[in-house]
Design an enzyme around this catalytic site. Sequence first.
Site, PDB file in Angstrom:
ATOM      1  N   ARG A  94       0.876  -1.178   0.000  1.00  0.00           N
ATOM      2  CA  ARG A  94       0.000   0.000   0.000  1.00  0.00           C
ATOM      3  C   ARG A  94       0.909   1.223   0.000  1.00  0.00           C
ATOM      4  NH1 ARG A  94      -5.304   1.223   0.890  1.00  0.00           N
ATOM      5  NH2 ARG A  94      -5.836   2.873   2.364  1.00  0.00           N
ATOM      6  N   ASP A 104      -8.049  -1.107   4.997  1.00  0.00           N
ATOM      7  CA  ASP A 104      -8.346   0.316   4.867  1.00  0.00           C
ATOM      8  C   ASP A 104      -8.574   1.013   6.217  1.00  0.00           C
ATOM      9  OD1 ASP A 104      -8.528   2.398   3.176  1.00  0.00           O
ATOM     10  OD2 ASP A 104     -10.211   1.633   2.020  1.00  0.00           O
ATOM     11  N   VAL A 112      -4.207 -11.595   0.906  1.00  0.00           N
ATOM     12  CA  VAL A 112      -5.247 -12.477   1.444  1.00  0.00           C
ATOM     13  C   VAL A 112      -6.132 -12.937   0.301  1.00  0.00           C
ATOM     14  CG1 VAL A 112      -7.212 -12.603   3.039  1.00  0.00           C
ATOM     15  CG2 VAL A 112      -5.184 -11.273   3.658  1.00  0.00           C
ATOM     16  N   GLU A 115      -7.316   4.019   7.063  1.00  0.00           N
ATOM     17  CA  GLU A 115      -6.863   5.412   7.022  1.00  0.00           C
ATOM     18  C   GLU A 115      -7.824   6.395   7.675  1.00  0.00           C
ATOM     19  OE1 GLU A 115      -6.443   5.490   2.714  1.00  0.00           O
ATOM     20  OE2 GLU A 115      -7.732   7.229   2.675  1.00  0.00           O
ATOM     21  N   ASP A 150     -13.516   3.790   8.152  1.00  0.00           N
ATOM     22  CA  ASP A 150     -14.173   3.477   6.866  1.00  0.00           C
ATOM     23  C   ASP A 150     -14.856   2.108   6.996  1.00  0.00           C
ATOM     24  OD1 ASP A 150     -15.034   3.793   4.309  1.00  0.00           O
ATOM     25  OD2 ASP A 150     -13.055   3.974   3.410  1.00  0.00           O
ATOM     26  N   ASN A 177     -14.823  -2.748   2.520  1.00  0.00           N
ATOM     27  CA  ASN A 177     -13.432  -2.758   2.985  1.00  0.00           C
ATOM     28  C   ASN A 177     -13.114  -4.041   3.746  1.00  0.00           C
ATOM     29  OD1 ASN A 177     -12.247  -0.413   1.972  1.00  0.00           O
ATOM     30  ND2 ASN A 177     -13.291   0.833   3.521  1.00  0.00           N
TER      31      ASN A 177
END
Length: 377
Positions: A75, A256, A132, A258, A238, A243
């Site tokens: 990422r 995710d 994954v 963030e 999120d 997600n």
Amino acid sequence: MSPLTEDDGAQVARPSESRRDPSWLRERLDTWLKSHEGPGAQVTAVDIPSANGMSSETLLVSARVDGADHDLVARVAPMPDSDPVFGSYDLDGQYRLIRHVAEHTDVPVPRLWWSEPDPAPLGAPFFVMSRVDGDVPPDVMPYTFGSWVSEGTPEQQRRLMTESVGVLAKIHAAPLPSVGVPVVEPGEDPLRSHVRRLREFYRWASEGRAGAPLIERGFAWVDEHMPEPSEPVLCWGDARIGNIMYRDFTPVAVLDWEMATLGPRELDVAWMIFIHRFFQDITELAGMAGLPDFLTRDDVAAEYKRQTGHPPADLDFYTLYAALIHAVVMYRIQCRAIHFGQADEPADPDDMIMHRASVEAMMAGTYWSSVAERGES
Ligand SMILES: Nc1ncnc2c1ncn2[C@@H]1O[C@H](COP(=O)(O)OP(=O)(O)O)[C@@H](O)[C@H]1O
Ligand SMILES: [Mg+2]
């Protein structure tokens, strides 16, 4: 990152062309990996998946470490010159937060490998995790339009709902982290702090241009209806099924992080409810049935209470606040698209918000009753 953003021209808006070149990336990552793991380590392949979010970039990486092959995901933070959707990114903070969750809960997260906060090797910080194997409910086209989720049996869909609510329950029971979440000012209530940061983000996004009156009315409504402070928990941020990776309708990886924050548990519960409503409303507007009985407000709230003992409070407030957060992010994304010549400036700035009718109905207090009238509460 928020739904329905992946297709609106992110690639065109990304000036850092080298970051789109898999062989350049493979070489850079290979050099980097050798400096960490020794000359025997090797990056054997890098792929850039086509459907990428606009916040960070996800790269599929294959590497040999200590004689074994590994399928990994990197990422990577957005390049500053790509005019990122959010002003600042703390990717190393996300990495540490995921480690905190892995150490203190049994929430499934990908195994973590390395974090590289130095922008030099790839042009931006990145971290690497295991890849994954699982399915994600698609955002584009939304899973409500027809997908493995809508093709599931009612029993499978119910399992997906209860297990996804279970993810929230487990995250909310984690000890509060000291990394990967925004700092709350001393003496400030975490919800008010969250609203303050959203407002600052909106001011930054709307600087020098016409603001959206609906968003400004939304902030005023939120100020007027602010619930009493409650004990903050770790919120994923999120918190939506798009997600989560699933196998057999059961979560196998929660992605995710963030938007993670400290705040009332209802932030996550309401986001999960609202984002499904957002997709369901679009689906109904397109003349399709969608998934009216799936992930409903009542079911999610009841299941959350069953698993945690906490009945979610003030959901009218929190679902409206979720719709406001989504409106601000959508406004920012549209401004960016206009800036890059990918969208025309609408005469009415509120038209930048795809779900403006839902926000208006929520503020008028008619949204949830009309959902109930359609038998979908
Ligand atoms: N560890 C992982 N293993 C497999 N696939 C992943 C992994 N991390 C991300 N992905 C894929 O990349 C997509 C985007 O990842 P996500 O973390 O949600 O980032 P964003 O939405 O900000 O682009 C996911 O939906 C999933 O398909
Ligand atoms: Mg995502």
